[in-house]
Motif scaffolding. Structure first.
Motif, PDB file in Angstrom:
ATOM      1  N   THR A 324       0.857  -1.182   0.000  1.00 47.19           N
ATOM      2  CA  THR A 324       0.000   0.000   0.000  1.00 47.19           C
ATOM      3  C   THR A 324       0.895   1.233   0.000  1.00 47.19           C
ATOM      4  N   PRO A 325       0.832   2.052  -1.040  1.00 46.26           N
ATOM      5  CA  PRO A 325       1.728   3.215  -1.139  1.00 46.26           C
ATOM      6  C   PRO A 325       1.522   4.209  -0.007  1.00 46.26           C
ATOM      7  N   LYS A 326       2.568   4.955   0.312  1.00 43.43           N
ATOM      8  CA  LYS A 326       2.436   6.047   1.270  1.00 43.43           C
ATOM      9  C   LYS A 326       1.398   7.026   0.744  1.00 43.43           C
ATOM     10  N   GLY A 327       0.639   7.572   1.643  1.00 45.97           N
ATOM     11  CA  GLY A 327      -0.444   8.473   1.254  1.00 45.97           C
ATOM     12  C   GLY A 327      -1.769   7.761   1.113  1.00 45.97           C
ATOM     13  N   GLU A 328      -1.742   6.411   1.103  1.00 43.45           N
ATOM     14  CA  GLU A 328      -2.985   5.646   0.991  1.00 43.45           C
ATOM     15  C   GLU A 328      -3.168   4.704   2.178  1.00 43.45           C
ATOM     16  N   ARG A 329      -2.419   4.917   3.255  1.00 45.51           N
ATOM     17  CA  ARG A 329      -2.469   4.010   4.394  1.00 45.51           C
ATOM     18  C   ARG A 329      -3.432   4.527   5.461  1.00 45.51           C
ATOM     19  N   PHE A 330      -4.464   3.741   5.729  1.00 50.14           N
ATOM     20  CA  PHE A 330      -5.447   4.139   6.739  1.00 50.14           C
ATOM     21  C   PHE A 330      -4.785   4.314   8.103  1.00 50.14           C
ATOM     22  N   SER A 331      -3.749   3.519   8.362  1.00 50.73           N
ATOM     23  CA  SER A 331      -3.095   3.565   9.672  1.00 50.73           C
ATOM     24  C   SER A 331      -2.489   4.934   9.953  1.00 50.73           C
ATOM     25  N   CYS A 353      -3.272  -4.562  13.261  1.00 50.18           N
ATOM     26  CA  CYS A 353      -3.367  -3.163  13.672  1.00 50.18           C
ATOM     27  C   CYS A 353      -2.046  -2.701  14.295  1.00 50.18           C
ATOM     28  N   ILE A 354      -1.489  -3.506  15.185  1.00 47.22           N
ATOM     29  CA  ILE A 354      -0.232  -3.127  15.828  1.00 47.22           C
ATOM     30  C   ILE A 354       0.867  -2.966  14.795  1.00 47.22           C
ATOM     31  N   SER A 355       0.973  -3.909  13.879  1.00 48.75           N
ATOM     32  CA  SER A 355       2.011  -3.848  12.853  1.00 48.75           C
ATOM     33  C   SER A 355       1.880  -2.588  12.003  1.00 48.75           C
ATOM     34  N   ASN A 356       0.667  -2.295  11.554  1.00 48.23           N
ATOM     35  CA  ASN A 356       0.460  -1.109  10.723  1.00 48.23           C
ATOM     36  C   ASN A 356       0.643   0.184  11.505  1.00 48.23           C
ATOM     37  N   PHE A 357       0.173   0.219  12.746  1.00 49.64           N
ATOM     38  CA  PHE A 357       0.333   1.431  13.552  1.00 49.64           C
ATOM     39  C   PHE A 357       1.801   1.685  13.894  1.00 49.64           C
ATOM     40  N   GLU A 358       2.558   0.644  14.131  1.00 51.45           N
ATOM     41  CA  GLU A 358       3.994   0.820  14.408  1.00 51.45           C
ATOM     42  C   GLU A 358       4.692   1.436  13.201  1.00 51.45           C
ATOM     43  N   ASP A 359       4.347   0.970  12.005  1.00 48.56           N
ATOM     44  CA  ASP A 359       4.932   1.546  10.792  1.00 48.56           C
ATOM     45  C   ASP A 359       4.556   3.020  10.650  1.00 48.56           C
ATOM     46  N   SER A 360       3.302   3.340  10.897  1.00 52.67           N
ATOM     47  CA  SER A 360       2.848   4.729  10.777  1.00 52.67           C
ATOM     48  C   SER A 360       3.464   5.610  11.849  1.00 52.67           C
ATOM     49  N   ALA A 363       6.871   6.861  11.098  1.00 55.84           N
ATOM     50  CA  ALA A 363       6.911   7.900  10.061  1.00 55.84           C
ATOM     51  C   ALA A 363       6.682   9.292  10.639  1.00 55.84           C
ATOM     52  N   LEU A 364       6.295   9.359  11.919  1.00 59.79           N
ATOM     53  CA  LEU A 364       6.106  10.659  12.550  1.00 59.79           C
ATOM     54  C   LEU A 364       7.446  11.342  12.787  1.00 59.79           C
ATOM     55  N   LYS A 365       7.434  12.658  12.779  1.00 65.19           N
ATOM     56  CA  LYS A 365       8.677  13.393  13.028  1.00 65.19           C
ATOM     57  C   LYS A 365       9.167  13.159  14.454  1.00 65.19           C
ATOM     58  N   GLY A 366       8.251  13.095  15.389  1.00 67.30           N
ATOM     59  CA  GLY A 366       8.630  12.761  16.764  1.00 67.30           C
ATOM     60  C   GLY A 366       7.992  11.435  17.122  1.00 67.30           C
ATOM     61  N   ASP A 367       8.633  10.326  16.751  1.00 69.25           N
ATOM     62  CA  ASP A 367       7.985   9.034  16.903  1.00 69.25           C
ATOM     63  C   ASP A 367       7.854   8.597  18.365  1.00 69.25           C
ATOM     64  N   ASP A 368       8.430   9.380  19.279  1.00 66.77           N
ATOM     65  CA  ASP A 368       8.269   9.064  20.700  1.00 66.77           C
ATOM     66  C   ASP A 368       7.015   9.721  21.280  1.00 66.77           C
ATOM     67  N   ALA A 369       6.275  10.454  20.432  1.00 67.69           N
ATOM     68  CA  ALA A 369       5.074  11.151  20.906  1.00 67.69           C
ATOM     69  C   ALA A 369       3.922  10.191  21.160  1.00 67.69           C
ATOM     70  N   LEU A 370       4.004   8.978  20.619  1.00 67.54           N
ATOM     71  CA  LEU A 370       2.914   8.020  20.740  1.00 67.54           C
ATOM     72  C   LEU A 370       3.476   6.610  20.840  1.00 67.54           C
ATOM     73  N   ARG A 371       2.964   5.857  21.804  1.00 72.70           N
ATOM     74  CA  ARG A 371       3.307   4.443  21.920  1.00 72.70           C
ATOM     75  C   ARG A 371       2.156   3.607  21.388  1.00 72.70           C
ATOM     76  N   VAL A 372       2.494   2.504  20.741  1.00 71.61           N
ATOM     77  CA  VAL A 372       1.489   1.548  20.285  1.00 71.61           C
ATOM     78  C   VAL A 372       1.603   0.317  21.178  1.00 71.61           C
ATOM     79  N   MET A 373       0.504  -0.052  21.839  1.00 72.97           N
ATOM     80  CA  MET A 373       0.552  -1.158  22.781  1.00 72.97           C
ATOM     81  C   MET A 373      -0.652  -2.076  22.611  1.00 72.97           C
ATOM     82  N   ASP A 374      -0.424  -3.342  22.842  1.00 72.70           N
ATOM     83  CA  ASP A 374      -1.529  -4.279  22.940  1.00 72.70           C
ATOM     84  C   ASP A 374      -2.139  -4.169  24.336  1.00 72.70           C
TER      85      ASP A 374
END
Length: 383
Positions: A324-331, A353-360, A363-374
């Motif tokens: 799924t190209p960048k710009g078309e990812r629901f995550s 969901c975890i896998s896709n959210f971790e990838d997204s 891609a954030l400029k400050g990737d420490d701003a959000l944790r993805v957890m089960d």
């Protein structure tokens, strides 16, 4: 573009593959209104259904592979067109003819891996239970309370093995007698079925059913909503019935019965993402939220598009294996919604969901701003 058969024959093929409900469509367009694809690009499920009704489906087209089977359009359809069934029918025909657009071609490799190793990654079957070796988890035996069916991602993916480990630690702390199948466990087959390979699904289902029956399994605990959906709603097609419990349900039951005490404060602002196959497909919305409310220190906030209106992560329907190209990812949209809600943790209960959210998130400029957890990882922190 030439059809592979006469129009009437294609329509009959679609009906024979399980897509007979497409003829009910009266083109209201509600499916297009709610489809998450139309947040990132133009896509028309209405058009796909219309083409199918006239036997004019272009099976070479990538459009029939876009549906994530999220359940939004069947939820709103006034005519019960069953778009997911129709989409699966089209994919079965494409699979039969060996027609796979470039972005979909990884599905062929996945199907081969499932056939030889029982998992989509092609990892050795004998390594399936390696995640549990250092945790003292035993092989399942008939006298045990429950079978923990970890599933493919939790058994092999480096990020998601941590979730499986957290699950095992919680069960041990609660005194639950449980075991795993290890190399006798095969993929549940849900995603490859949605991707059109019915034979691969049937083979995997029969392998798991035999493993369950041979070992006297009665109750099955799963971490993946896709496994939950398949065992609960699709394996009965093989005339078998097992009690299936999702981890969010089991956690709440353990807490309410006093078998699991959450005593450590976890000061986190959390928002919960409803996985499509946990929520819309199976109606489990309250259980994970109630578990989070029982965790000391957790502040639960809701983001936009929650519960029945949850925004799909993009991984269902076999899309987890497709490009799924960048710009078309629901995550990407979902991570932005979590940040807009002021959450520091985006929690969920699904490996895709975890896998896709971790990838997204990365891609954030400050990737420490959000944790993805089960959900289980948050609960373990409270023990």
């Amino acid at each position: 573009m030439e059809n592979v058969a006469d129009y009437k024959e294609i329509a009959e093929l679609i009906e024979g593959a399980g897509g007979e409900a497409f003829r009910r469509c009266f083109q209201c367009g509600m499916c297009d209104v709610v489809c998450p694809w139309n947040r990132v690009r133009r896509f028309s499920m209405r058009k796909i259904v219309r083409q199918a009704a006239f036997g004019m489906t272009e099976i070479e087209n990538e459009e029939i592979w876009r549906c994530t089977t999220c359940g939004r359009c069947p939820q709103r359809c006034p005519r019960d067109v069953r778009q997911i069934d129709s989409g699966m029918a089209l994919r079965r025909i494409a699979t039969e003819y060996g027609v796979f657009p470039e972005n979909v071609r990884p599905v062929r490799g996945v199907s081969g891996n499932l056939s030889t190793q029982g998992n989509p990654f092609g990892e050795p079957r004998e390594a399936r239970g390696a995640w549990a070796e250092a945790l003292g988890v035993r092989p399942f035996s008939e006298e045990m309370e429950i079978l923990y069916f970890a599933g493919c991602y939790f058994s092999y993916d480096s990020r998601l093995k941590k979730v499986a480990a957290a699950t095992a630690e919680i069960l041990q702390r609660a005194g639950v007698e449980f075991g795993i199948l290890g190399e006798a466990e095969s993929c549940c087959g849900e995603s490859i079925r949605k991707a059109g390979d019915e034979e691969a699904f049937k083979k995997l289902a029969r392998q798991n059913i035999k493993a369950f029956i041979d070992r006297g399994v009665r109750r099955v605990l799963v971490s993946s909503p896709h496994c939950y959906h398949t065992f609960k709603n699709e394996y009965p097609e093989f005339m078998v019935h097992f009690e299936v419990v999702h981890m969010s349900q089991f956690l709440l039951d353990l807490i309410e019965r006093g078998r699991l005490e959450l005593t450590r404060e976890v000061p986190l602002k959390v928002t919960f993402h409803d996985p499509c196959y946990l929520g819309r497909h199976n109606g489990l919305y309250d259980e994970p939220r109630e578990v989070l409310r029982r965790v000391p220190g957790v502040e639960l906030v809701e983001m936009a598009d929650n519960r029945e209106d949850s925004l799909c992560c993009g991984g269902g329907g076999g899309r987890i294996w497709m490009d799924t190209p960048k710009g078309e990812r629901f995550s990407d949209l979902r991570v932005a919604q979590a940040l807009d809600a002021g959450a520091r943790v985006l929690a969920t209960s699904c490996p895709y969901c975890i896998s896709n959210f971790e990838d997204s998130r990365l891609a954030l400029k400050g990737d420490d701003a959000l944790r993805v957890m089960d959900l289980t990882e948050i609960v373990r922190e409270a023990l």
